[in-house]
Design a protein around this motif. Structure first.
Motif, PDB file in Angstrom:
ATOM      1  N   GLY A  90     -16.717  55.306 -19.048  1.00 17.50           N
ATOM      2  CA  GLY A  90     -15.711  55.828 -18.337  1.00 17.50           C
ATOM      3  C   GLY A  90     -14.730  54.846 -17.568  1.00 17.50           C
ATOM      4  O   GLY A  90     -13.919  55.102 -17.158  1.00 17.50           O
ATOM      5  N   VAL A  91     -15.215  53.738 -17.471  1.00 16.82           N
ATOM      6  CA  VAL A  91     -14.691  52.721 -16.551  1.00 16.82           C
ATOM      7  C   VAL A  91     -14.092  51.605 -17.313  1.00 16.82           C
ATOM      8  O   VAL A  91     -14.627  50.901 -18.142  1.00 16.82           O
ATOM      9  N   LYS A  92     -12.584  51.471 -17.303  1.00 15.05           N
ATOM     10  CA  LYS A  92     -12.191  50.537 -17.933  1.00 15.05           C
ATOM     11  C   LYS A  92     -12.300  48.957 -17.641  1.00 15.05           C
ATOM     12  O   LYS A  92     -12.325  48.818 -16.199  1.00 15.05           O
ATOM     13  N   GLN A  93     -12.836  48.087 -18.160  1.00 14.23           N
ATOM     14  CA  GLN A  93     -13.360  46.792 -17.928  1.00 14.23           C
ATOM     15  C   GLN A  93     -12.003  45.934 -17.778  1.00 14.23           C
ATOM     16  O   GLN A  93     -11.097  46.133 -18.189  1.00 14.23           O
ATOM     17  N   GLU A  94     -12.398  44.910 -16.913  1.00 12.09           N
ATOM     18  CA  GLU A  94     -11.271  43.758 -16.815  1.00 12.09           C
ATOM     19  C   GLU A  94     -10.765  43.262 -17.911  1.00 12.09           C
ATOM     20  O   GLU A  94     -11.849  43.177 -18.756  1.00 12.09           O
ATOM     21  N   PRO A  95      -9.541  42.743 -17.971  1.00 15.12           N
ATOM     22  CA  PRO A  95      -8.975  42.060 -19.139  1.00 15.12           C
ATOM     23  C   PRO A  95     -10.192  40.870 -19.595  1.00 15.12           C
ATOM     24  O   PRO A  95     -10.168  40.736 -20.726  1.00 15.12           O
ATOM     25  N   ALA A  96     -10.333  40.084 -18.715  1.00 15.03           N
ATOM     26  CA  ALA A  96     -11.432  38.869 -19.217  1.00 15.03           C
ATOM     27  C   ALA A  96     -12.731  39.427 -20.006  1.00 15.03           C
ATOM     28  O   ALA A  96     -12.922  38.830 -20.870  1.00 15.03           O
ATOM     29  N   VAL A  97     -13.111  40.513 -19.312  1.00 15.19           N
ATOM     30  CA  VAL A  97     -14.317  40.893 -20.034  1.00 15.19           C
ATOM     31  C   VAL A  97     -14.044  41.578 -21.416  1.00 15.19           C
ATOM     32  O   VAL A  97     -14.879  41.188 -22.281  1.00 15.19           O
ATOM     33  N   GLN A  98     -13.019  42.365 -21.480  1.00 17.58           N
ATOM     34  CA  GLN A  98     -12.571  42.841 -22.733  1.00 17.58           C
ATOM     35  C   GLN A  98     -12.230  41.732 -23.730  1.00 17.58           C
ATOM     36  O   GLN A  98     -12.767  41.933 -24.955  1.00 17.58           O
ATOM     37  N   LEU A  99     -11.721  40.847 -23.266  1.00 16.49           N
ATOM     38  CA  LEU A  99     -11.253  39.719 -24.261  1.00 16.49           C
ATOM     39  C   LEU A  99     -12.566  39.114 -24.975  1.00 16.49           C
ATOM     40  O   LEU A  99     -12.637  38.673 -25.896  1.00 16.49           O
ATOM     41  N   ARG A 100     -13.577  38.839 -23.716  1.00 12.88           N
ATOM     42  CA  ARG A 100     -14.769  38.079 -24.266  1.00 12.88           C
ATOM     43  C   ARG A 100     -15.240  38.942 -25.211  1.00 12.88           C
ATOM     44  O   ARG A 100     -15.926  38.353 -26.332  1.00 12.88           O
ATOM     45  N   TYR A 101     -15.869  40.257 -25.202  1.00  8.56           N
ATOM     46  CA  TYR A 101     -16.425  40.876 -25.867  1.00  8.56           C
ATOM     47  C   TYR A 101     -15.636  41.120 -27.375  1.00  8.56           C
ATOM     48  O   TYR A 101     -16.060  41.238 -28.397  1.00  8.56           O
TER      49      TYR A 101
END
Length: 121
Positions: A90-101
């Motif tokens: 339920g917690v939106k991750q930071e853009p850097a984490v999202q981009l890495r994944y």
């Protein structure tokens, strides 16, 4: 005195009714949710990765735990990863984490949603 008792009784009945209605609405919302585990999106049939969906989901789950992106019980891990967002429990991750994944697990499959125990309405 009798009027006061009647008013109190009426108020209690109204409060109980309101509480009951609220609980029923909440229950209906939970019942209407769909839990998704897997990969959804366009071009799935064209990718060999779809045959290894369970392995891919397990790999992502292990990486989330390894990076300590979750602190609570990992048995209840829930996430969705796609080209626009990465939501864990339920917690939106930071853009850097999202981009890495995204770069590591989705790559060119831009229309994919990789989900584990993700609840949708």
């Amino acid at each position: 005195m009798k009027t006061t008792k009647t008013l109190i009784t009426t108020a209690m009945i109204i409060l109980i009714s309101i509480s009951s209605v609220a609980q029923n609405k909440k229950k209906e919302q939970v019942e209407k949710q769909l839990t998704i585990t897997g990969i959804t999106g366009q071009s799935i049939k064209e990718s060999s990765d779809v045959n290894n969906a369970e392995k891919l989901i397990a790999t992502i789950s292990n990486q989330i735990v390894k990076e300590k992106l979750v602190t609570e019980n990992t048995n209840k891990l829930s996430y969705i990863l796609n080209s626009k967002e990465f939501i864990i429990n339920g917690v939106k991750q930071e853009p850097a984490v999202q981009l890495r994944y995204k770069n590591k697990y989705i790559g060119n499959n831009t229309n994919w949603n990789i989900c584990k125990n993700y609840k949708v309405k």
